[in-house]
Design a protein around this motif. Structure first.
Motif, PDB file in Angstrom:
ATOM      1  N   PRO A  82       0.811  -1.221   0.000  1.00 54.36           N
ATOM      2  CA  PRO A  82       0.000   0.000   0.000  1.00 54.36           C
ATOM      3  C   PRO A  82       0.846   1.274   0.000  1.00 54.36           C
ATOM      4  O   PRO A  82       1.974   1.298   0.505  1.00 54.36           O
ATOM      5  CB  PRO A  82      -0.785  -0.118   1.298  1.00 54.36           C
ATOM      6  CG  PRO A  82       0.135  -0.871   2.216  1.00 54.36           C
ATOM      7  CD  PRO A  82       0.849  -1.866   1.336  1.00 54.36           C
ATOM      8  N   ASP A  83       0.264   2.330  -0.566  1.00 53.59           N
ATOM      9  CA  ASP A  83       0.823   3.680  -0.423  1.00 53.59           C
ATOM     10  C   ASP A  83       0.397   4.292   0.906  1.00 53.59           C
ATOM     11  O   ASP A  83       1.152   5.040   1.528  1.00 53.59           O
ATOM     12  CB  ASP A  83       0.325   4.580  -1.559  1.00 53.59           C
ATOM     13  CG  ASP A  83       0.708   4.064  -2.927  1.00 53.59           C
ATOM     14  OD1 ASP A  83       1.874   3.677  -3.096  1.00 53.59           O
ATOM     15  OD2 ASP A  83      -0.163   4.030  -3.824  1.00 53.59           O
ATOM     16  N   LEU A  84      -0.834   3.972   1.336  1.00 56.97           N
ATOM     17  CA  LEU A  84      -1.390   4.486   2.588  1.00 56.97           C
ATOM     18  C   LEU A  84      -1.901   3.320   3.412  1.00 56.97           C
ATOM     19  O   LEU A  84      -2.393   2.325   2.864  1.00 56.97           O
ATOM     20  CB  LEU A  84      -2.564   5.444   2.336  1.00 56.97           C
ATOM     21  CG  LEU A  84      -2.379   6.607   1.372  1.00 56.97           C
ATOM     22  CD1 LEU A  84      -3.692   7.369   1.236  1.00 56.97           C
ATOM     23  CD2 LEU A  84      -1.282   7.523   1.862  1.00 56.97           C
ATOM     24  N   GLU A  85      -1.821   3.443   4.722  1.00 56.87           N
ATOM     25  CA  GLU A  85      -2.341   2.426   5.626  1.00 56.87           C
ATOM     26  C   GLU A  85      -3.110   3.128   6.736  1.00 56.87           C
ATOM     27  O   GLU A  85      -2.581   4.064   7.370  1.00 56.87           O
ATOM     28  CB  GLU A  85      -1.198   1.590   6.195  1.00 56.87           C
ATOM     29  CG  GLU A  85      -1.644   0.304   6.840  1.00 56.87           C
ATOM     30  CD  GLU A  85      -0.463  -0.640   7.100  1.00 56.87           C
ATOM     31  OE1 GLU A  85      -0.682  -1.665   7.772  1.00 56.87           O
ATOM     32  OE2 GLU A  85       0.654  -0.346   6.622  1.00 56.87           O
ATOM     33  N   LEU A  86      -4.348   2.704   6.984  1.00 53.88           N
ATOM     34  CA  LEU A  86      -5.199   3.392   7.946  1.00 53.88           C
ATOM     35  C   LEU A  86      -6.305   2.467   8.399  1.00 53.88           C
ATOM     36  O   LEU A  86      -6.531   1.414   7.807  1.00 53.88           O
ATOM     37  CB  LEU A  86      -5.787   4.661   7.327  1.00 53.88           C
ATOM     38  CG  LEU A  86      -6.843   4.545   6.214  1.00 53.88           C
ATOM     39  CD1 LEU A  86      -7.394   5.919   5.876  1.00 53.88           C
ATOM     40  CD2 LEU A  86      -6.330   3.902   4.944  1.00 53.88           C
ATOM     41  N   ASP A  87      -7.022   2.866   9.466  1.00 54.57           N
ATOM     42  CA  ASP A  87      -8.141   2.048   9.904  1.00 54.57           C
ATOM     43  C   ASP A  87      -9.421   2.519   9.238  1.00 54.57           C
ATOM     44  O   ASP A  87      -9.475   3.577   8.609  1.00 54.57           O
ATOM     45  CB  ASP A  87      -8.256   2.024  11.431  1.00 54.57           C
ATOM     46  CG  ASP A  87      -8.582   3.376  12.043  1.00 54.57           C
ATOM     47  OD1 ASP A  87      -9.138   4.252  11.345  1.00 54.57           O
ATOM     48  OD2 ASP A  87      -8.313   3.561  13.239  1.00 54.57           O
ATOM     49  N   VAL A  88     -10.483   1.715   9.374  1.00 54.77           N
ATOM     50  CA  VAL A  88     -11.716   1.990   8.646  1.00 54.77           C
ATOM     51  C   VAL A  88     -12.377   3.278   9.122  1.00 54.77           C
ATOM     52  O   VAL A  88     -13.023   3.993   8.328  1.00 54.77           O
ATOM     53  CB  VAL A  88     -12.685   0.793   8.762  1.00 54.77           C
ATOM     54  CG1 VAL A  88     -13.145   0.573  10.199  1.00 54.77           C
ATOM     55  CG2 VAL A  88     -13.869   0.966   7.827  1.00 54.77           C
ATOM     56  N   ALA A  89     -12.230   3.640  10.395  1.00 53.25           N
ATOM     57  CA  ALA A  89     -12.808   4.891  10.889  1.00 53.25           C
ATOM     58  C   ALA A  89     -12.143   6.088  10.232  1.00 53.25           C
ATOM     59  O   ALA A  89     -12.806   7.072   9.874  1.00 53.25           O
ATOM     60  CB  ALA A  89     -12.683   4.976  12.405  1.00 53.25           C
ATOM     61  N   THR A  90     -10.835   6.031  10.056  1.00 53.49           N
ATOM     62  CA  THR A  90     -10.126   7.122   9.393  1.00 53.49           C
ATOM     63  C   THR A  90     -10.534   7.224   7.936  1.00 53.49           C
ATOM     64  O   THR A  90     -10.734   8.331   7.406  1.00 53.49           O
ATOM     65  CB  THR A  90      -8.606   6.909   9.514  1.00 53.49           C
ATOM     66  OG1 THR A  90      -8.249   6.852  10.898  1.00 53.49           O
ATOM     67  CG2 THR A  90      -7.845   8.040   8.856  1.00 53.49           C
ATOM     68  N   LEU A  91     -10.692   6.090   7.264  1.00 48.63           N
ATOM     69  CA  LEU A  91     -11.157   6.134   5.876  1.00 48.63           C
ATOM     70  C   LEU A  91     -12.553   6.744   5.791  1.00 48.63           C
ATOM     71  O   LEU A  91     -12.849   7.526   4.880  1.00 48.63           O
ATOM     72  CB  LEU A  91     -11.153   4.737   5.274  1.00 48.63           C
ATOM     73  CG  LEU A  91     -11.576   4.655   3.804  1.00 48.63           C
ATOM     74  CD1 LEU A  91     -10.658   5.485   2.921  1.00 48.63           C
ATOM     75  CD2 LEU A  91     -11.615   3.209   3.318  1.00 48.63           C
ATOM     76  N   GLY A  92     -13.435   6.415   6.742  1.00 48.05           N
ATOM     77  CA  GLY A  92     -14.758   7.032   6.757  1.00 48.05           C
ATOM     78  C   GLY A  92     -14.693   8.528   6.901  1.00 48.05           C
ATOM     79  O   GLY A  92     -15.510   9.257   6.328  1.00 48.05           O
TER      80      GLY A  92
END
Length: 422
Positions: free
Chosen positions: A367-377
């Protein structure tokens, strides 16, 4: 999978009509807003929050926890919509907290949303920390505003000077508001279409402020409701609380409840109307977009006192469906790894945007970015910059330019906004 409850509890899906009042009181009492005896308030809830969509956990004493999901369409940048589930009516009796009842009902909402082909859950949580744990993130913001009319003033060039509003009441007010909302909502990412029963509140007794308080999350005062319309383009409802200065000069407070404008000229006409109402010294507006033009239409914006707050939260369930449906502001490619402890959105996704149109699919590449689902929301509508999450350590990127690229691609023409909370 929903968790198994202790044997003394029973799950109810679809509230029996003869127990709807009991279920409703369980929910509202937990919010310190008991139902009361006004039949118009009960009818509003019954129409807007139908019993068939209700969820509950019962014990020997009755309803112990409540929740509900409503079907709706979420407007994305560019005007396309995706089907979502609105989560609302969450409550748990204080004697049964910390026993997993709310988790059980929320998991059932997610399961039902997936079963029904919903791409996300949308809501406005009463408490920030609770829903963040379940993968929800703040995706749109709003400003509550207090306007000192004598000091703020309107500039001469505000549009709409030649437009005149007309007053409406009852069923005509209901139809007018619904028409204007229908004409405007697709132009603003973050909007959710309210259920049909929601508009019935405008046809009820204008002497009661209870239903307006439900929609504004505040006190709209006890003055009689007034409604004015610019046919098909603008609608405003408000209540005036009379007041007087020490010198007995009129100094009332005008509480805006509904403010709907389909275009800038209509918005200007609504503000011209409100600023000209006699015997008013202050206007209070519960929800305005963070990029509302009023700031540039007044002569002195220092007399607009604002309070920013979260307006819409999203919990993604189908990442490719949302990323592929929205319009993007710039072209490019990104690979995003999403962590989701509940599994619904977990995975790595490749996004490619060409001429503003995105395609998204699962991938196994790094991945270029890694984050949790809340941050993506939070960042998916472009209303919350990804760069802030990077500085907070909640987005990980080997190269910060990947995060800057996301923001360049994701930021929409208009800030996301949600007119009505349900």
């Amino acid at each position: 999978m929903t968790r198994t409850l202790p044997p003394e509890f029973t799950t109810v899906e679809g509230i029996p009509e003869d127990r709807y009042r009991e279920w409703l009181n369980c929910w509202l009492t937990a919010l310190a807003e008991p139902l009361g005896a006004d039949p118009a308030v009960f009818e509003f809830y019954r129409r807007t929050f139908p019993a068939a969509r209700g969820l509950a956990v019962t014990d020997a004493e009755g309803f112990a926890a409540t929740n509900m999901s409503l079907d709706a369409d979420l407007v994305l940048p560019g005007g396309a919509t995706v089907p979502v589930a609105i989560g609302t009516a969450g409550s748990c009796h204080p004697t049964q907290t910390r026993r997993g009842l709310m988790t059980h009902l929320l998991e059932r909402i997610y399961e039902r949303a997936v079963e029904e082909g919903r791409a996300a859950c949308a809501d406005w949580p009463s408490e920030w920390p609770i829903y963040r744990r379940f993968g929800h993130g703040p995706a749109a913001w709003c400003d509550g505003m207090s306007i000192d009319l004598r000091r703020a003033g309107l500039r001469e060039e505000v549009p709409g000077a030649d437009l005149r509003l007309r007053r409406v009441t009852g069923g005509e007010a209901r139809a007018a508001a619904r028409t204007v909302f229908t004409n405007k909502y697709r132009s603003t990412p973050g909007e959710l279409v309210p259920p049909e029963g929601f508009w019935e509140r405008l046809a009820t007794d204008p002497a009661s402020p209870v239903l307006d308080a439900l929609c504004t999350l505040g006190d709209p005062s006890g003055g009689a409701r007034q409604c004015a319309v610019l046919d098909g383009r603008g609608f405003v409802s408000y209540r005036v609380a009379p007041g007087w200065t020490a010198d007995k000069a009129p100094d009332g407070v005008l509480h805006v409840v509904d403010f709907l404008a389909a275009d800038a000229e209509a918005a200007g006409a609504l503000w011209r109307f409100l600023f000209a109402i006699d015997m008013v010294g202050e206007i209070r507006v519960p929800r305005l977009p963070v990029d509302d033009p009023l700031r540039w239409w007044v002569t002195d914006a220092r007399w607009l006192r604002t309070h920013r707050r979260d307006a819409l939260w999203l919990r993604l369930l189908d990442v490719p469906a949302v990323l592929s449906a929205r319009t993007w502001a710039a072209d490019g490619t990104l690979t995003v790894r999403v962590h989701d402890t509940r599994g619904w959105a977990a995975g790595t996704y490749h996004l490619e945007v060409d001429k503003g149109v995105g395609t998204c699919h699962r991938t196994t590449t790094e991945p270029d970015l890694e984050l949790d689902v809340a941050t993506l929301g939070s960042i998916v509508l472009g209303g919350t910059p990804a760069s802030g999450y990077l500085r907070a350590g909640q987005i990980r990127a080997a190269d910060p330019r990947h995060v800057w690229r996301w923001d360049a691609m994701a930021t929409p023409e208009r800030a996301p906004f949600l007119t009505y909370v349900l």
